[in-house]
Design an enzyme around this catalytic site. Sequence first.
Site, short mmCIF file in Angstrom:
data_model
loop_
_atom_site.label_atom_id
_atom_site.label_comp_id
_atom_site.label_asym_id
_atom_site.label_seq_id
_atom_site.Cartn_x
_atom_site.Cartn_y
_atom_site.Cartn_z
N ALA A 223 9.31 44.50 42.38
CA ALA A 223 8.57 44.20 43.61
C ALA A 223 8.25 45.48 44.40
O ALA A 223 8.68 46.58 44.03
CB ALA A 223 9.35 43.22 44.45
N HIS A 224 7.57 45.29 45.49
CA HIS A 224 7.10 46.45 46.27
C HIS A 224 8.26 47.22 46.91
O HIS A 224 9.25 46.64 47.31
CB HIS A 224 6.07 46.06 47.33
N ASN A 225 8.08 48.52 46.96
CA ASN A 225 9.01 49.42 47.63
C ASN A 225 10.36 49.55 46.95
O ASN A 225 11.29 50.13 47.52
CB ASN A 225 9.22 49.01 49.10
#
Lengths: 322, 322, 322
Positions: A223-225
Amino acid sequence: MQLRLADIVQSLGGELRGDPQCVIEGIAPLESAQPGQIAFLANPKYRQQLAASRAGCVIVGAALADEAQQRGDCIVTPDPYLYYARLTQLWKRGLAAGTGPAIHPSAVVDPEAVVDATARIGPLCVVERGARIGAGTVLTARVNVGERCTVGERCILHPGVVIGADGFGFAPDKGAWVKIEQLGAVRIGDDVEIGANTCIDRGALGDTVIEDGVKLDNLIQIAHNVRIGKHTAMAGCVGVAGSATIGAHCTVGGSAGILGHLTIADHVHISSFTLVTRSIHEPGQYTGVFPIDDNASWEKNAATLRQLHKLRERVKALEKKT
Amino acid sequence: MQLRLADIVQSLGGELRGDPQCVIEGIAPLESAQPGQIAFLANPKYRQQLAASRAGCVIVGAALADEAQQRGDCIVTPDPYLYYARLTQLWKRGLAAGTGPAIHPSAVVDPEAVVDATARIGPLCVVERGARIGAGTVLTARVNVGERCTVGERCILHPGVVIGADGFGFAPDKGAWVKIEQLGAVRIGDDVEIGANTCIDRGALGDTVIEDGVKLDNLIQIAHNVRIGKHTAMAGCVGVAGSATIGAHCTVGGSAGILGHLTIADHVHISSFTLVTRSIHEPGQYTGVFPIDDNASWEKNAATLRQLHKLRERVKALEKKT
Amino acid sequence: MQLRLADIVQSLGGELRGDPQCVIEGIAPLESAQPGQIAFLANPKYRQQLAASRAGCVIVGAALADEAQQRGDCIVTPDPYLYYARLTQLWKRGLAAGTGPAIHPSAVVDPEAVVDATARIGPLCVVERGARIGAGTVLTARVNVGERCTVGERCILHPGVVIGADGFGFAPDKGAWVKIEQLGAVRIGDDVEIGANTCIDRGALGDTVIEDGVKLDNLIQIAHNVRIGKHTAMAGCVGVAGSATIGAHCTVGGSAGILGHLTIADHVHISSFTLVTRSIHEPGQYTGVFPIDDNASWEKNAATLRQLHKLRERVKALEKKT
């Protein structure tokens, strides 16, 4: 494809005990190898297969060298499994056909993407505006690299990989969801391998980061980050939620999960099917899996499990009485 | 990309306390934002980061407005997180290049598909006969929309999405499987976002239905004849089996699963890694996850768990005795 | 599309009790079927829907034939569900448009691949050097079949399938990973169906083997050197680790997992969400799932579970005392 034993040790080193002119036509497991094939013995638990093996040559460590030599030709090396890995690479180079064009004509590469002249972009890939693909990196086929995402050197991205789709971010507004545009990108280091249909989302504001030497199997969701430290490896179907920070030299077993915003130290090993629900600060092996059983036994134990808290209360009550 | 604070409040509203001419060049988290950047403070637990933040401007709620103003420029709004979401959209619009052709020349769109003139079909997508793509919808790249499937307005389908593959249906016949052709389709409402490599199968006889405002993350499997109610959101790697009916405003955590033919009420929240094995009629949070532990502790507890039913019997026996 | 009941029994057999000229325009579930539609009744638990059904014709077994006939037209057959499956196939053939070119012009098929003249390669597929695609097999769209991999006859590969990506194999070397080139291939038998975005990796030295009649749903990961026996079916999101050998006529529920190097006998059924951690030698149903509960109850039970071993010790201590 054929190699003489002399060719092999000339390329890869190791001490050859046997006939340098012996011709090898393939690599095979110790127990099924034929006289024209080379095998390896890395795990001592397979030692009893050695004497009976029909392999033309066996790669072994020093401890088993004499035993192996009595059987026939062998190559002695400190780490037979590593030697085997390098041998597969030698073999693959021999098998490889002409590599074709650097960028397959069916690929869609934005004119503002920067692709190193030694990278290869396979059929039906999409490389978007501002993306960068480093030297020696291979996008096999049907791979996406999104806007402004970067892939380092000597990486391999297998078919169906999606780098830089939007992270999953929404703000609630009167029962509906308002999209948070994902303004970051994905940065992938050198020597990273990413398995088929694995997805790595772009960051919300900053970037999602995959450090050097990370190996991801198929159908993984990052997922993001998220940040994944150097040389960490994950097996298939793992899911890592947003903003998790995973250390270096970790391993994550198949279908495991890591919740968002957690921190995992270096050298942590997560078992298959385990959900990490809290940060882990100490190296070690961590597990949380319901043990498999025949269905009838499982049903009885699962039903009791739903009353476990009460069972503890009953034990407490008994302790008070006695 | 640059915006003055005056531009931002003109577009998005909110009360600006500070210099309207202040130039913002990016959005960043509160703790790392620089003077040229704007940040937001939505969660009170990050309040202590406020005073030290170097952000050029901070978006805050009324309760923190005075405190924020002492630090420097701020925008006051009832819902800072929602304001942040809208600001990312404003930013994205500024960043977007010319959008290119409505239908990328590498996409394969059947002449009998109906694509709205304002929709965009990205590179290497496949849109089959009888499919319909609504106004403002974006198929980013390498997306499939199968025969007779419909996608509403303002939807975003990320790379690798497969809409309308056959549902998994077979009749047993003397130990082999006979295919049940999947004659239904998929109907997707408006404002739906679907993550990379997610699959939604076509119905067996009727349709699989995704209602307005649903948000699906990456690598999700939605089986045939499922219905997902409005504004429900699912995180990555979730699997929903055939003919499940899921209510509106639900959330499903990563890698959770929902068995077939179940009904889930509105406003139900399923935790990550939880398998829903029965219908749920009451709103609330539901969980079923084996807690993670160091591997040695897990082994001891898991071994005992397999004898849990017997342990309960032993407690019963003790209770009779005392 | 229209068929008379006479056409249906002429194609599929069965005893028609009713009007052979009755026109059928669709197939529908018993409870929602309209007069122009045909329905089936296979599961006795839906028997009470029979009398009220408005279906133009109902497919039933002999035991319910008289009851069905009182309601209206019916077709009597020994296995109504199987009859329904064959009817969907009849319907699909009627619906199918001209099939288009055998190899879609957008597909990338290596000149050294061997594609049977009756196979169909859909848009944006990639078929590599030395791959073989058998008679009647369909690669729907965006499917990869890698170098030297073979797919048998009458198979269906749904969009996004990746056959023959590299297996996940690395040798550790001073904290980094050295790639083990995957020199085997994938061999897929006849009548195999593979769901959207499912991945089957090539073998390390030997081949990964999928036997005749296997059915795999979407988003499944099959690792290198796995063997899956005839007519085994797996639901979505399953992961099978390297070198597992799975018998014939098995079923594996959604999101289940099978660890590497295990052996599973024929006729084994694994429940959804269950991790197989040891070889299984006896047919039967096997399960290992944490039961779902409301979150508060789960928290209490999960916390106790982490002390389960100690709880057993306390029970032991009590037993000694009493």
